[in-house]
Design a protein around this motif. Sequence first.
Motif, PDB file in Angstrom:
ATOM      1  N   ARG A 127       0.830  -1.219   0.000  1.00  0.00           N
ATOM      2  CA  ARG A 127       0.000   0.000   0.000  1.00  0.00           C
ATOM      3  C   ARG A 127       0.859   1.262   0.000  1.00  0.00           C
ATOM      4  N   LYS A 128       2.021   1.199   0.641  1.00  0.00           N
ATOM      5  CA  LYS A 128       2.889   2.375   0.689  1.00  0.00           C
ATOM      6  C   LYS A 128       3.364   2.765  -0.712  1.00  0.00           C
ATOM      7  N   PHE A 129       3.606   1.753  -1.572  1.00  0.00           N
ATOM      8  CA  PHE A 129       4.029   2.043  -2.943  1.00  0.00           C
ATOM      9  C   PHE A 129       2.902   2.654  -3.770  1.00  0.00           C
ATOM     10  N   GLU A 130       1.676   2.512  -3.285  1.00  0.00           N
ATOM     11  CA  GLU A 130       0.515   3.073  -3.976  1.00  0.00           C
ATOM     12  C   GLU A 130       0.113   4.427  -3.404  1.00  0.00           C
ATOM     13  N   GLY A 131       0.858   4.901  -2.383  1.00  0.00           N
ATOM     14  CA  GLY A 131       0.522   6.164  -1.740  1.00  0.00           C
ATOM     15  C   GLY A 131      -0.634   6.041  -0.763  1.00  0.00           C
TER      16      GLY A 131
END
Length: 203
Positions: A127-131
């Motif tokens: 999720r962090k890579f998706e903002g």
Amino acid sequence: PARDGDLVQVKDHRQRFLGTGFYNSQSKIQVRLLSPERVEINRSFFEESIREALRLRQRRLPGATSFRAVNAESDFLSDLIVDKYEDVLVLQTSSLGMDQRKPLILEARDAVFSPRAVLERNETASRKFEGLADANGILAGRLDEPKLTIRLNSLSFEVDLRTGHKTGLYLDQQENYRRVAELGRPAEVLDCFSFLGGFGLHA
């Protein structure tokens, strides 16, 4: 120009249509493909896709009451996980486009399952890579008890859906559990790194 989270068409260098998916310019995977067809991503799309996934489980796991109902790309629903624990569902959305459509997913879920509660367990690293920030809690219904008792094959397991590993328990080993049980009992097993001991208990 597409906005992050939009549904986009994917075409090759000759402008031949390849499919539709969710776009996110901030992600390492900029398009999450959903279909090789031109589709509208609405409640009907999610309801039919979830029903098709459920039909497959009912064929492969007849009589099972707890199982992974939707397994992301394997069910052509990229970045959506739905785990069914008896009459409670746990949801994970790990891409921006899928996360933005949680209301549609919840509507489709009601039509297919009618659960008494739906939890969100969104703390995956992807999720962090998706903002996207972590998001956990009750999305619908009520779940008052701290732990839920579920059945896998002939055994009962106590699961903490709020803090347990991933969505609470590994549900994708039921056939392997059953096969181990068929190999002969009593059995002496070394059950290392076993979480809740599914293989050892079945043996």
